[in-house]
Each structure stands twice: as C-alpha cells, then as structure tokens.
Design a protein around this motif. Structure first.
Motif, PDB file in Angstrom:
ATOM      1  N   SER A  35     -59.539 121.537  65.193  1.00  0.00           N
ATOM      2  CA  SER A  35     -60.546 120.986  64.288  1.00  0.00           C
ATOM      3  C   SER A  35     -61.803 120.613  65.060  1.00  0.00           C
ATOM      4  O   SER A  35     -61.758 120.340  66.260  1.00  0.00           O
ATOM      5  N   LEU A  36     -62.911 120.618  64.342  1.00  0.00           N
ATOM      6  CA  LEU A  36     -64.196 120.119  64.830  1.00  0.00           C
ATOM      7  C   LEU A  36     -64.624 119.044  63.835  1.00  0.00           C
ATOM      8  O   LEU A  36     -64.663 119.297  62.631  1.00  0.00           O
ATOM      9  N   THR A  37     -64.946 117.872  64.339  1.00  0.00           N
ATOM     10  CA  THR A  37     -65.319 116.758  63.470  1.00  0.00           C
ATOM     11  C   THR A  37     -66.699 116.258  63.871  1.00  0.00           C
ATOM     12  O   THR A  37     -67.006 116.183  65.057  1.00  0.00           O
ATOM     13  N   TYR A  38     -67.524 115.938  62.870  1.00  0.00           N
ATOM     14  CA  TYR A  38     -68.801 115.279  63.155  1.00  0.00           C
ATOM     15  C   TYR A  38     -68.770 113.890  62.535  1.00  0.00           C
ATOM     16  O   TYR A  38     -68.107 113.652  61.517  1.00  0.00           O
ATOM     17  N   LYS A  39     -69.509 112.980  63.175  1.00  0.00           N
ATOM     18  CA  LYS A  39     -69.643 111.618  62.659  1.00  0.00           C
ATOM     19  C   LYS A  39     -71.110 111.218  62.737  1.00  0.00           C
ATOM     20  O   LYS A  39     -71.750 111.431  63.764  1.00  0.00           O
ATOM     21  N   MET A  40     -71.604 110.669  61.612  1.00  0.00           N
ATOM     22  CA  MET A  40     -72.976 110.156  61.540  1.00  0.00           C
ATOM     23  C   MET A  40     -72.919 108.760  60.966  1.00  0.00           C
ATOM     24  O   MET A  40     -72.056 108.464  60.129  1.00  0.00           O
ATOM     25  N   LYS A  41     -73.880 107.927  61.375  1.00  0.00           N
ATOM     26  CA  LYS A  41     -73.919 106.566  60.849  1.00  0.00           C
ATOM     27  C   LYS A  41     -75.158 106.349  59.993  1.00  0.00           C
ATOM     28  O   LYS A  41     -76.256 106.776  60.339  1.00  0.00           O
ATOM     29  N   HIS A  42     -74.912 105.703  58.883  1.00  0.00           N
ATOM     30  CA  HIS A  42     -75.954 105.228  57.971  1.00  0.00           C
ATOM     31  C   HIS A  42     -75.730 103.720  57.864  1.00  0.00           C
ATOM     32  O   HIS A  42     -74.585 103.274  57.992  1.00  0.00           O
ATOM     33  N   PRO A  43     -76.771 102.918  57.653  1.00  0.00           N
ATOM     34  CA  PRO A  43     -76.548 101.477  57.542  1.00  0.00           C
ATOM     35  C   PRO A  43     -75.479 101.093  56.507  1.00  0.00           C
ATOM     36  O   PRO A  43     -74.795 100.089  56.661  1.00  0.00           O
ATOM     37  N   ALA A  44     -75.293 101.907  55.474  1.00  0.00           N
ATOM     38  CA  ALA A  44     -74.320 101.586  54.428  1.00  0.00           C
ATOM     39  C   ALA A  44     -72.902 102.090  54.723  1.00  0.00           C
ATOM     40  O   ALA A  44     -71.936 101.555  54.199  1.00  0.00           O
ATOM     41  N   PHE A 163     -82.334 119.176  67.515  1.00  0.00           N
ATOM     42  CA  PHE A 163     -81.980 120.464  66.918  1.00  0.00           C
ATOM     43  C   PHE A 163     -82.836 120.767  65.689  1.00  0.00           C
ATOM     44  O   PHE A 163     -82.508 121.649  64.899  1.00  0.00           O
ATOM     45  N   LYS A 164     -83.939 120.010  65.534  1.00  0.00           N
ATOM     46  CA  LYS A 164     -84.917 120.217  64.464  1.00  0.00           C
ATOM     47  C   LYS A 164     -84.295 120.124  63.068  1.00  0.00           C
ATOM     48  O   LYS A 164     -84.604 120.917  62.176  1.00  0.00           O
ATOM     49  N   ILE A 165     -83.378 119.147  62.919  1.00  0.00           N
ATOM     50  CA  ILE A 165     -82.729 118.912  61.633  1.00  0.00           C
ATOM     51  C   ILE A 165     -83.284 117.623  61.038  1.00  0.00           C
ATOM     52  O   ILE A 165     -83.292 116.575  61.690  1.00  0.00           O
ATOM     53  N   GLU A 166     -83.760 117.734  59.813  1.00  0.00           N
ATOM     54  CA  GLU A 166     -84.237 116.547  59.104  1.00  0.00           C
ATOM     55  C   GLU A 166     -83.029 115.666  58.798  1.00  0.00           C
ATOM     56  O   GLU A 166     -82.055 116.119  58.189  1.00  0.00           O
ATOM     57  N   ARG A 167     -83.105 114.411  59.230  1.00  0.00           N
ATOM     58  CA  ARG A 167     -81.970 113.512  59.030  1.00  0.00           C
ATOM     59  C   ARG A 167     -81.763 113.232  57.541  1.00  0.00           C
ATOM     60  O   ARG A 167     -82.708 112.857  56.842  1.00  0.00           O
ATOM     61  N   PRO A 168     -80.527 113.417  57.061  1.00  0.00           N
ATOM     62  CA  PRO A 168     -80.240 113.112  55.658  1.00  0.00           C
ATOM     63  C   PRO A 168     -80.477 111.627  55.373  1.00  0.00           C
ATOM     64  O   PRO A 168     -80.375 110.781  56.268  1.00  0.00           O
ATOM     65  N   SER A 169     -80.775 111.306  54.113  1.00  0.00           N
ATOM     66  CA  SER A 169     -81.004 109.906  53.743  1.00  0.00           C
ATOM     67  C   SER A 169     -80.227 109.553  52.484  1.00  0.00           C
ATOM     68  O   SER A 169     -79.883 110.414  51.681  1.00  0.00           O
ATOM     69  N   LEU A 170     -79.974 108.262  52.363  1.00  0.00           N
ATOM     70  CA  LEU A 170     -79.338 107.705  51.177  1.00  0.00           C
ATOM     71  C   LEU A 170     -80.145 106.468  50.805  1.00  0.00           C
ATOM     72  O   LEU A 170     -80.400 105.609  51.661  1.00  0.00           O
ATOM     73  N   LEU A 171     -80.560 106.387  49.552  1.00  0.00           N
ATOM     74  CA  LEU A 171     -81.401 105.284  49.084  1.00  0.00           C
ATOM     75  C   LEU A 171     -82.643 105.130  49.952  1.00  0.00           C
ATOM     76  O   LEU A 171     -83.042 104.039  50.323  1.00  0.00           O
ATOM     77  N   MET A 172     -83.206 106.266  50.329  1.00  0.00           N
ATOM     78  CA  MET A 172     -84.435 106.367  51.116  1.00  0.00           C
ATOM     79  C   MET A 172     -84.295 105.828  52.540  1.00  0.00           C
ATOM     80  O   MET A 172     -85.282 105.589  53.223  1.00  0.00           O
ATOM     81  N   LYS A 174     -82.668 106.838  56.204  1.00  0.00           N
ATOM     82  CA  LYS A 174     -82.099 107.981  56.921  1.00  0.00           C
ATOM     83  C   LYS A 174     -80.897 107.568  57.766  1.00  0.00           C
ATOM     84  O   LYS A 174     -80.794 106.423  58.201  1.00  0.00           O
ATOM     85  N   VAL A 175     -80.012 108.561  58.010  1.00  0.00           N
ATOM     86  CA  VAL A 175     -78.904 108.346  58.942  1.00  0.00           C
ATOM     87  C   VAL A 175     -79.483 108.229  60.341  1.00  0.00           C
ATOM     88  O   VAL A 175     -80.622 108.628  60.604  1.00  0.00           O
ATOM     89  N   GLU A 176     -78.687 107.684  61.257  1.00  0.00           N
ATOM     90  CA  GLU A 176     -79.114 107.613  62.653  1.00  0.00           C
ATOM     91  C   GLU A 176     -79.313 109.016  63.202  1.00  0.00           C
ATOM     92  O   GLU A 176     -78.711 109.979  62.717  1.00  0.00           O
ATOM     93  N   ASP A 177     -80.131 109.129  64.228  1.00  0.00           N
ATOM     94  CA  ASP A 177     -80.395 110.436  64.843  1.00  0.00           C
ATOM     95  C   ASP A 177     -79.174 110.975  65.578  1.00  0.00           C
ATOM     96  O   ASP A 177     -78.986 112.171  65.683  1.00  0.00           O
ATOM     97  N   LYS A 178     -78.321 110.083  66.066  1.00  0.00           N
ATOM     98  CA  LYS A 178     -77.156 110.499  66.849  1.00  0.00           C
ATOM     99  C   LYS A 178     -76.051 111.042  65.947  1.00  0.00           C
ATOM    100  O   LYS A 178     -75.671 110.420  64.964  1.00  0.00           O
TER     101      LYS A 178
END
Length: 192
Positions: A35-44, A163-172, A174-178
């Motif tokens: 498996s390959l897993t990614y993890k991103m953090k958003h304040p929520a 990697f020139k990816i626009e960071r996804p956002s929730l409730l305006m 954005k997720v952390e860059d890492k």
C-alpha cells in the motif's frame, strides 16, 4: 569428439552461471500485500488516503546496491470520502498526470545471515508527481522475511507547492503544505 565439445562448453556454462549470479536478485511487487498512504493536515481534521501500487520492481545487486521502482495511479487513492477524492483528483490534474512514480537506489544493502532480518536503508531517487520531478530521500526499514520475501516500511514528507499542486481547502482554509507519504511494500523474488 563429444568429450571435446563438453570440455569447450564447460567454461561457457560456468561463465553464464557466474553472470546469472552476478546479476543479483530481481523482486516483483506483490500488489495485494502493498500500500501507499498519504496524510495531509487541515486545522479541522487529518486526511488519509490509501492506494495499492499499480506496478513495482526491486533489484538487489551483489555489490549491495538496491534499485527500486514503484508507481501508483492517482485515481486509486481512497480517503473514504468521494467528494474529497474528487477534489484531490482535480487539484492533482489526474487526467493530465495520472501517475505518481518513484525510482531510486541505496547502497550497502546486505541480506541478513538468518531470517527474518531488518536492514535500515535510505533510498535516494526521483519522485515524479503532478508532472514534476523532485529528488527525495526515503528512509525505510527493509525486512528480509525469507530468502525470497522482502517487505519495506517507511515515511517521508513532500511539499505540495514544490510539486506545483494547489493545496485543497475546506471552508476556505487550505490544508498544510506538507504531505506525508508512507510506502508499505512487499516484494517476492521473480521466478521462485
């Protein structure tokens, strides 16, 4: 006459056998056990997505060089939230850049004298994601389960913006860059 031919063939057969041994071992990825897993953090909340790699090979040469190539289809990553996955496919432009791909190598890798045995390894290579190539170092633990079965486990960080990816956002917001990537891979000797 036959004895003479055999005498001429013996060195050739010996050199072919030695060349085969010098080629090292080639391992094929066991997709269902990997498996390959990614993890991103958003304040929520934290976002976690997992995919099975689509392809992979590893090769251990007699000099201790370990070569690894693994790839996955971006569309296969599943975070258990269809809307979030659709948004990730949008920001990673999956139609244009469908794969994440790693090719790298490490030196000084020696199988253990007995099994199972763990070997810490740092793979150095290139990660291609969103059409951008970046040099990365991936610390992994290689576990030689048997003479024919090997697993790896590791984690490393990348920057979405690198990697020139626009960071996804929730409730305006954005997720952390890492983004943390965790490869957990199982390889088996080919043709065993």
């Amino acid at each position: 006459m036959i004895g003479r031919r055999l005498a001429l063939l013996a060195p050739l057969l010996f050199s072919l056998s030695a060349a085969a041994q010098d080629a090292g071992k080639t391992y094929a990825l066991k997709k269902d056990d990997s498996s390959l897993t990614y993890k991103m953090k958003h304040p929520a909340h934290e976002v976690v997505g997992t995919a099975k790699p689509s392809d992979g090979k590893a090769r251990l040469l007699p000099d201790g060089t370990l070569q690894v190539a693994v790839r996955a289809n971006i569309k296969d990553f599943d975070s258990k939230n269809a809307n979030r996955d659709a948004h990730m496919m949008e920001v990673t432009e999956v139609a244009k850049y469908p794969l994440v791909d790693f090719k790298g190598a490490a030196s000084g890798v020696k199988p253990p004298a007995s099994f199972p045995g763990k070997v810490p390894v740092t793979l150095k290579g290139q990660l291609t994601f969103h059409g951008v190539k970046q040099n990365v170092e991936i610390p992994v633990t290689v576990v030689f389960k048997s003479p024919t079965l090997v697993t790896t486990d590791g984690a490393f960080d990348i920057s979405l913006e690198a990697f020139k990816i626009e960071r996804p956002s929730l409730l305006m917001v954005k997720v952390e860059d890492k983004l943390v990537l965790e490869p957990r891979l199982t390889f088996e000797v080919e043709g065993k």
